[in-house]
Design an enzyme around this catalytic site. Structure first.
Site, PDB file in Angstrom:
ATOM      1  N   TYR A   1       0.824  -1.218   0.000  1.00 11.64           N
ATOM      2  CA  TYR A   1       0.000   0.000   0.000  1.00 11.64           C
ATOM      3  C   TYR A   1       0.855   1.265   0.000  1.00 11.64           C
ATOM      4  CZ  TYR A   1      -4.362  -2.611   0.655  1.00 11.64           C
ATOM      5  OH  TYR A   1      -5.453  -3.435   0.482  1.00 11.64           O
TER       6      TYR A   1
ATOM      7  N   ARG B   1     -11.446  -5.945 -11.811  1.00 11.95           N
ATOM      8  CA  ARG B   1     -11.791  -4.667 -11.154  1.00 11.95           C
ATOM      9  C   ARG B   1     -13.295  -4.387 -11.288  1.00 11.95           C
ATOM     10  NH1 ARG B   1      -8.332  -1.776  -7.689  1.00 11.95           N
ATOM     11  NH2 ARG B   1      -9.771  -0.071  -8.154  1.00 11.95           N
TER      12      ARG B   1
ATOM     13  N   THR C   1     -14.316   1.244  -4.397  1.00  9.07           N
ATOM     14  CA  THR C   1     -13.716   1.033  -3.068  1.00  9.07           C
ATOM     15  C   THR C   1     -14.762   0.939  -1.957  1.00  9.07           C
ATOM     16  OG1 THR C   1     -11.874   2.366  -3.873  1.00  9.07           O
ATOM     17  CG2 THR C   1     -11.941   1.934  -1.508  1.00  9.07           C
TER      18      THR C   1
ATOM     19  N   ARG D   1     -17.807  -6.500  -3.879  1.00 13.91           N
ATOM     20  CA  ARG D   1     -17.919  -5.558  -2.753  1.00 13.91           C
ATOM     21  C   ARG D   1     -19.368  -5.139  -2.516  1.00 13.91           C
ATOM     22  NH1 ARG D   1     -12.603  -1.827  -4.164  1.00 13.91           N
ATOM     23  NH2 ARG D   1     -11.039  -3.107  -3.067  1.00 13.91           N
TER      24      ARG D   1
ATOM     25  N   ASN E   1     -13.573  -4.318   2.729  1.00 11.83           N
ATOM     26  CA  ASN E   1     -14.243  -4.383   1.427  1.00 11.83           C
ATOM     27  C   ASN E   1     -13.836  -5.635   0.638  1.00 11.83           C
ATOM     28  OD1 ASN E   1     -11.705  -3.563   0.747  1.00 11.83           O
ATOM     29  ND2 ASN E   1     -12.299  -1.668  -0.281  1.00 11.83           N
TER      30      ASN E   1
ATOM     31  N   GLU F   1       3.013  -6.490  -8.122  1.00 13.62           N
ATOM     32  CA  GLU F   1       2.406  -7.134  -6.954  1.00 13.62           C
ATOM     33  C   GLU F   1       2.688  -8.634  -6.936  1.00 13.62           C
ATOM     34  OE1 GLU F   1      -1.035  -3.764  -6.123  1.00 13.62           O
ATOM     35  OE2 GLU F   1      -1.668  -5.650  -7.021  1.00 13.62           O
TER      36      GLU F   1
END
Ligand code: IDP
Ligand code: MG
Length: 145
Positions: free
Chosen positions: A43, A80, A86, A97, A107, A121
């Site tokens: 993050y 996504r 979010t 979510r 979430n 990542e």
């Protein structure tokens, strides 16, 4: 990455099922506790934000996560969309979510923003790399019938 709330609320099979139904291929998966250093690196783009400390604390101290590598056509963008925005209350109902998220921190799941970020990542979460499927398996897996 299925976040601690997703694991706690027993959503591991639900989430894997959604991605498999889209014909994405699982290339790596592990249940793991997250070290603080890994969470901070993951993050790091948010390190200047007020939420950073709370988010990192949440990830390291709320139970394990499931890190996964998924492959497929437009996988990053599609995942996504399947996850939703979010904040769960901003989500369409038919998103992960939207259906299961509790609040902005809890979430359910993280999804990479772009292919470039996904590769970073993967290197961070899977220093051992993805699982490589031998293409011949597709021809040979049923020879034991
Ligand atoms: P994303 O997960 O939808 O890509 P990002 O902006 O990359 O959202 O933020 C990463 C994570 O940080 C979010 O999933 C959320 O859990 C948390 N987060 C971001 N902004 C806030 C906030 O204002 N309040 C609480 N949590 C936040
Ligand atoms: Mg993000």
């Amino acid at each position: 990455m299925i976040k601690p709330d997703g694991v706690q609320t027993r959503l591991i099979p639900e989430i894997i099922n959604r991605f498999e139904e889209k014909h994405f291929s699982l290339k790596g998966m592990k249940l793991m506790s997250v070290e603080r250093g890994l969470a901070e690196k993951h993050y790091e783009d948010l390190s200047g934000e007020h939420v950073f400390r709370r988010l990192v604390d949440y990830i390291v101290s709320s139970g394990p996560v499931v890190a996964m590598i998924w492959e497929g056509k437009n996988v990053v963008e599609t995942v996504r969309e399947m996850i939703g925005p979010t904040r769960p209350s901003d989500c369409e109902y038919a998103t992960i979510r939207g259906e299961f998220g509790i609040d902005k921190i809890r979430n359910v799941i993280h999804g990479s923003d772009s292919v470039e970020i996904a590769n970073k990542e993967i290197a961070l979460w899977f220093p051992e790399g993805p699982v490589h499927w031998d293409k011949k398996i597709n021809n040979y897996w049923n020879k034991f019938d």
